[in-house]
Design an enzyme around this catalytic site. Sequence first.
Site, PDB file in Angstrom:
ATOM      1  N   ASN A  62      -2.095   5.262   5.985  1.00 26.41           N
ATOM      2  CA  ASN A  62      -0.639   5.470   5.955  1.00 26.41           C
ATOM      3  C   ASN A  62      -0.071   5.562   7.373  1.00 26.41           C
ATOM      4  OD1 ASN A  62      -1.971   7.996   6.075  1.00 26.41           O
ATOM      5  ND2 ASN A  62      -0.205   9.082   5.262  1.00 26.41           N
ATOM      6  N   GLU A  64       3.453   6.637   9.231  1.00 26.93           N
ATOM      7  CA  GLU A  64       4.761   7.283   9.053  1.00 26.93           C
ATOM      8  C   GLU A  64       5.677   6.967  10.228  1.00 26.93           C
ATOM      9  OE1 GLU A  64       4.008  11.407   8.118  1.00 26.93           O
ATOM     10  OE2 GLU A  64       3.152  10.862   6.169  1.00 26.93           O
ATOM     11  N   CYS A  73       2.627   3.322   2.922  1.00 26.04           N
ATOM     12  CA  CYS A  73       1.419   3.921   2.348  1.00 26.04           C
ATOM     13  C   CYS A  73       0.164   3.161   2.801  1.00 26.04           C
ATOM     14  CB  CYS A  73       1.467   3.854   0.823  1.00 26.04           C
ATOM     15  SG  CYS A  73       2.729   4.868   0.063  1.00 26.04           S
ATOM     16  N   GLU A  75      -2.305   2.103   0.944  1.00 24.12           N
ATOM     17  CA  GLU A  75      -2.692   1.007   0.050  1.00 24.12           C
ATOM     18  C   GLU A  75      -1.974  -0.285   0.414  1.00 24.12           C
ATOM     19  OE1 GLU A  75      -1.679   4.033  -0.641  1.00 24.12           O
ATOM     20  OE2 GLU A  75      -2.292   4.725  -2.616  1.00 24.12           O
ATOM     21  N   CYS A 112       1.086   5.638  -5.357  1.00 20.34           N
ATOM     22  CA  CYS A 112       2.487   5.709  -5.791  1.00 20.34           C
ATOM     23  C   CYS A 112       2.839   4.453  -6.589  1.00 20.34           C
ATOM     24  CB  CYS A 112       3.411   5.879  -4.586  1.00 20.34           C
ATOM     25  SG  CYS A 112       3.671   4.363  -3.654  1.00 20.34           S
ATOM     26  N   CYS A 115       3.005   1.091  -4.673  1.00 19.58           N
ATOM     27  CA  CYS A 115       1.688   0.513  -4.353  1.00 19.58           C
ATOM     28  C   CYS A 115       1.049  -0.091  -5.593  1.00 19.58           C
ATOM     29  CB  CYS A 115       0.784   1.572  -3.739  1.00 19.58           C
ATOM     30  SG  CYS A 115       1.297   2.048  -2.074  1.00 19.58           S
TER      31      CYS A 115
HETATM   32  N1  THU Z   1       0.855   8.058   0.705  1.00 15.76           N
HETATM   33  C1  THU Z   1       0.003   7.000   0.722  1.00 15.76           C
HETATM   34  O1  THU Z   1      -0.384   6.511   1.797  1.00 15.76           O
HETATM   35  N2  THU Z   1      -0.404   6.507  -0.461  1.00 15.76           N
HETATM   36  C2  THU Z   1      -0.024   6.997  -1.665  1.00 15.76           C
HETATM   37  O2  THU Z   1      -0.370   6.414  -2.686  1.00 15.76           O
HETATM   38  C3  THU Z   1       0.766   8.205  -1.760  1.00 15.76           C
HETATM   39  C4  THU Z   1       1.374   8.667  -0.492  1.00 15.76           C
HETATM   40  C5  THU Z   1       1.308   8.606   1.995  1.00 15.76           C
HETATM   41  C6  THU Z   1       2.743   8.345   2.317  1.00 15.76           C
HETATM   42  C7  THU Z   1       3.025   9.445   3.300  1.00 15.76           C
HETATM   43  O3  THU Z   1       2.625   9.004   4.593  1.00 15.76           O
HETATM   44  C8  THU Z   1       2.095  10.554   2.877  1.00 15.76           C
HETATM   45  O4  THU Z   1       1.149   9.984   2.005  1.00 15.76           O
HETATM   46  C9  THU Z   1       2.801  11.711   2.178  1.00 15.76           C
HETATM   47  O5  THU Z   1       3.551  11.276   1.116  1.00 15.76           O
END
Ligand code: THU
Length: 159
Positions: A62, A64, A73, A75, A112, A115
């Site tokens: 991930n 940000e 994310c 994935e 999520c 994804c």
């Molecule tokens: N996140 C992912 O990378 N994958 C997911 O399926 C759920 C959430 C990340 C997004 C964000 O950087 C952090 O988790 C918190 O939500």
Amino acid sequence: MTEKTLQIHYLEYGSLAELESEDRELCEAAVKALEGSYAPYSNFNVGAAVRLGNGLIIKGANQENAASPSGLCAERTAMFAANSTYPGVPMRSIAIVGSQNGSICPDITSPCGACRQVMAEYQHIAKADMSVLLCSSGRILKFSRVDDVLPFIFDNLDR
Ligand code: THU
């Protein structure tokens, strides 16, 4: 009116050691991918690894951003990297793991909806199932196709 029930099939493993070697290797790659996580805002690190039909593993983590919708994310980072680098090569499986404060989460990190939708599209164009492995320090869940994590998939590619 007919009432119907949908069943979801998945396998639950008690440890990485129980997995077959290709799946174990993919989960280990997802753990390794955590090193690339940039998550200074949520402090929630996610790693993902995609196994391609040519055997290669592509990792993602991930990412940000201060302007939060600009992040992505793990994935999708992994899948987009895979299809950008090896366009059209089917994605056979994806493994996902979460971590906090340097420790693998004790329960699974579930992808999520966005994804899952992206997984669904790559599975659709590959015309072959993509399995989904959700890893944690405790158990690992294996879904043999994206349909089992996203029932009633939206796809209008054939219309
Ligand atoms: N996140 C992912 O990378 N994958 C997911 O399926 C759920 C959430 C990340 C997004 C964000 O950087 C952090 O988790 C918190 O939500």
